[in-house]
Design a protein around this motif. Structure first.
Motif, PDB file in Angstrom:
ATOM      1  N   PHE A  36       6.672  55.506  -0.444  1.00  0.00           N
ATOM      2  CA  PHE A  36       7.489  55.149  -1.603  1.00  0.00           C
ATOM      3  C   PHE A  36       8.547  56.226  -1.881  1.00  0.00           C
ATOM      4  N   VAL A  37       8.130  57.489  -1.847  1.00  0.00           N
ATOM      5  CA  VAL A  37       9.070  58.589  -2.105  1.00  0.00           C
ATOM      6  C   VAL A  37      10.172  58.586  -1.042  1.00  0.00           C
ATOM      7  N   SER A  38       9.806  58.369   0.202  1.00  0.00           N
ATOM      8  CA  SER A  38      10.795  58.321   1.283  1.00  0.00           C
ATOM      9  C   SER A  38      11.828  57.221   1.038  1.00  0.00           C
ATOM     10  N   LYS A  39      11.364  56.055   0.641  1.00  0.00           N
ATOM     11  CA  LYS A  39      12.280  54.941   0.368  1.00  0.00           C
ATOM     12  C   LYS A  39      13.184  55.251  -0.822  1.00  0.00           C
ATOM     13  N   MET A  40      12.645  55.900  -1.844  1.00  0.00           N
ATOM     14  CA  MET A  40      13.450  56.250  -3.016  1.00  0.00           C
ATOM     15  C   MET A  40      14.510  57.292  -2.661  1.00  0.00           C
ATOM     16  N   LYS A  41      14.137  58.282  -1.819  1.00  0.00           N
ATOM     17  CA  LYS A  41      15.113  59.300  -1.409  1.00  0.00           C
ATOM     18  C   LYS A  41      16.264  58.671  -0.645  1.00  0.00           C
ATOM     19  N   LYS A  42      15.974  57.702   0.228  1.00  0.00           N
ATOM     20  CA  LYS A  42      17.027  57.030   0.988  1.00  0.00           C
ATOM     21  C   LYS A  42      17.998  56.300   0.065  1.00  0.00           C
ATOM     22  N   LYS A  43      17.480  55.836  -1.080  1.00  0.00           N
ATOM     23  CA  LYS A  43      18.320  55.132  -2.049  1.00  0.00           C
ATOM     24  C   LYS A  43      18.909  56.097  -3.080  1.00  0.00           C
ATOM     25  N   LYS A  44      18.649  57.398  -2.883  1.00  0.00           N
ATOM     26  CA  LYS A  44      19.118  58.452  -3.787  1.00  0.00           C
ATOM     27  C   LYS A  44      18.627  58.249  -5.223  1.00  0.00           C
ATOM     28  N   VAL A  45      17.372  57.825  -5.336  1.00  0.00           N
ATOM     29  CA  VAL A  45      16.736  57.634  -6.639  1.00  0.00           C
ATOM     30  C   VAL A  45      15.802  58.811  -6.884  1.00  0.00           C
ATOM     31  N   GLN A  46      15.986  59.476  -8.014  1.00  0.00           N
ATOM     32  CA  GLN A  46      15.124  60.592  -8.393  1.00  0.00           C
ATOM     33  C   GLN A  46      13.749  60.035  -8.740  1.00  0.00           C
ATOM     34  N   PHE A  47      12.729  60.530  -8.077  1.00  0.00           N
ATOM     35  CA  PHE A  47      11.398  59.988  -8.299  1.00  0.00           C
ATOM     36  C   PHE A  47      10.345  61.030  -7.968  1.00  0.00           C
ATOM     37  N   ALA A  48       9.277  61.057  -8.759  1.00  0.00           N
ATOM     38  CA  ALA A  48       8.142  61.946  -8.469  1.00  0.00           C
ATOM     39  C   ALA A  48       6.863  61.279  -8.954  1.00  0.00           C
ATOM     40  N   TRP A  49       5.820  61.429  -8.176  1.00  0.00           N
ATOM     41  CA  TRP A  49       4.503  60.926  -8.567  1.00  0.00           C
ATOM     42  C   TRP A  49       3.793  61.978  -9.401  1.00  0.00           C
ATOM     43  N   GLN A  50       2.924  61.537 -10.289  1.00  0.00           N
ATOM     44  CA  GLN A  50       2.049  62.488 -10.959  1.00  0.00           C
ATOM     45  C   GLN A  50       0.989  62.914  -9.945  1.00  0.00           C
ATOM     46  N   ARG A  51       0.353  64.025 -10.200  1.00  0.00           N
ATOM     47  CA  ARG A  51      -0.707  64.481  -9.306  1.00  0.00           C
ATOM     48  C   ARG A  51      -1.943  63.615  -9.514  1.00  0.00           C
ATOM     49  N   GLY A  52      -2.626  63.335  -8.442  1.00  0.00           N
ATOM     50  CA  GLY A  52      -3.885  62.609  -8.511  1.00  0.00           C
ATOM     51  C   GLY A  52      -3.708  61.121  -8.788  1.00  0.00           C
ATOM     52  N   PHE A  53      -4.831  60.462  -8.948  1.00  0.00           N
ATOM     53  CA  PHE A  53      -4.847  59.039  -9.248  1.00  0.00           C
ATOM     54  C   PHE A  53      -6.247  58.665  -9.708  1.00  0.00           C
ATOM     55  N   TYR A  54      -6.343  57.529 -10.355  1.00  0.00           N
ATOM     56  CA  TYR A  54      -7.632  56.994 -10.775  1.00  0.00           C
ATOM     57  C   TYR A  54      -7.960  55.838  -9.844  1.00  0.00           C
ATOM     58  N   SER A  55      -9.150  55.807  -9.340  1.00  0.00           N
ATOM     59  CA  SER A  55      -9.540  54.669  -8.511  1.00  0.00           C
ATOM     60  C   SER A  55     -10.917  54.175  -8.935  1.00  0.00           C
ATOM     61  N   GLU A  56     -11.118  52.930  -8.707  1.00  0.00           N
ATOM     62  CA  GLU A  56     -12.396  52.294  -9.010  1.00  0.00           C
ATOM     63  C   GLU A  56     -12.686  51.331  -7.861  1.00  0.00           C
ATOM     64  N   THR A  57     -13.867  51.431  -7.299  1.00  0.00           N
ATOM     65  CA  THR A  57     -14.267  50.481  -6.267  1.00  0.00           C
ATOM     66  C   THR A  57     -14.925  49.304  -6.965  1.00  0.00           C
ATOM     67  N   ILE A  58     -14.392  48.132  -6.729  1.00  0.00           N
ATOM     68  CA  ILE A  58     -14.864  46.926  -7.416  1.00  0.00           C
ATOM     69  C   ILE A  58     -15.611  46.044  -6.423  1.00  0.00           C
ATOM     70  N   PHE A  59     -16.821  45.704  -6.773  1.00  0.00           N
ATOM     71  CA  PHE A  59     -17.630  44.857  -5.910  1.00  0.00           C
ATOM     72  C   PHE A  59     -17.841  43.463  -6.495  1.00  0.00           C
ATOM     73  N   ARG A  60     -17.806  43.349  -7.792  1.00  0.00           N
ATOM     74  CA  ARG A  60     -18.113  42.069  -8.437  1.00  0.00           C
ATOM     75  C   ARG A  60     -16.849  41.307  -8.811  1.00  0.00           C
ATOM     76  N   LYS A  61     -16.898  40.018  -8.577  1.00  0.00           N
ATOM     77  CA  LYS A  61     -15.760  39.144  -8.859  1.00  0.00           C
ATOM     78  C   LYS A  61     -15.361  39.219 -10.334  1.00  0.00           C
ATOM     79  N   GLN A  62     -16.333  39.256 -11.235  1.00  0.00           N
ATOM     80  CA  GLN A  62     -16.046  39.296 -12.670  1.00  0.00           C
ATOM     81  C   GLN A  62     -15.239  40.545 -13.029  1.00  0.00           C
ATOM     82  N   ARG A  63     -15.623  41.682 -12.482  1.00  0.00           N
ATOM     83  CA  ARG A  63     -14.891  42.922 -12.768  1.00  0.00           C
ATOM     84  C   ARG A  63     -13.476  42.865 -12.178  1.00  0.00           C
TER      85      ARG A  63
END
Length: 86
Positions: free
Chosen positions: A42-69
């Motif tokens: 994503f950052v590479s694509k934004m740089k090619k378009k000359k768009v200033q962009f930065a991700w925050q550090r880290g991420f939240y993830s959740e592994t989902i096994f149940r259809k309801q969740r």
């Protein structure tokens, strides 16, 4: 709040080997690598378009096994933009 993204990454059994691994490694260890590749791409694509962009550090993830969740999370993601003005 339009300064972040939500997404569901679906990995079906077709792309996992008998040990539960895919091209990024085992699902648990491979998630950070997959997110890292996503962010770098994503950052590479934004740089090619000359768009200033930065991700925050880290991420939240959740592994989902149940259809309801999965449905709850999908609804939250769909409804999230409606709350930006609040």
């Amino acid at each position: 709040m339009p300064d972040h993204i939500h997404f569901l990454l679906v990995i079906d059994g077709e792309h996992l080997d008998k040990n539960g691994a895919n091209q990024f490694g085992h699902l648990k260890e491979g998630m950070p690598k997959a997110i890292s590749v996503l962010k770098a791409t994503f950052v590479s694509k934004m740089k090619k378009k000359k768009v200033q962009f930065a991700w925050q550090r880290g991420f939240y993830s959740e592994t989902i096994f149940r259809k309801q969740r999965r449905e709850q999370v999908s609804k939250y993601i769909r409804d999230n933009p409606k709350n930006w003005s609040k």
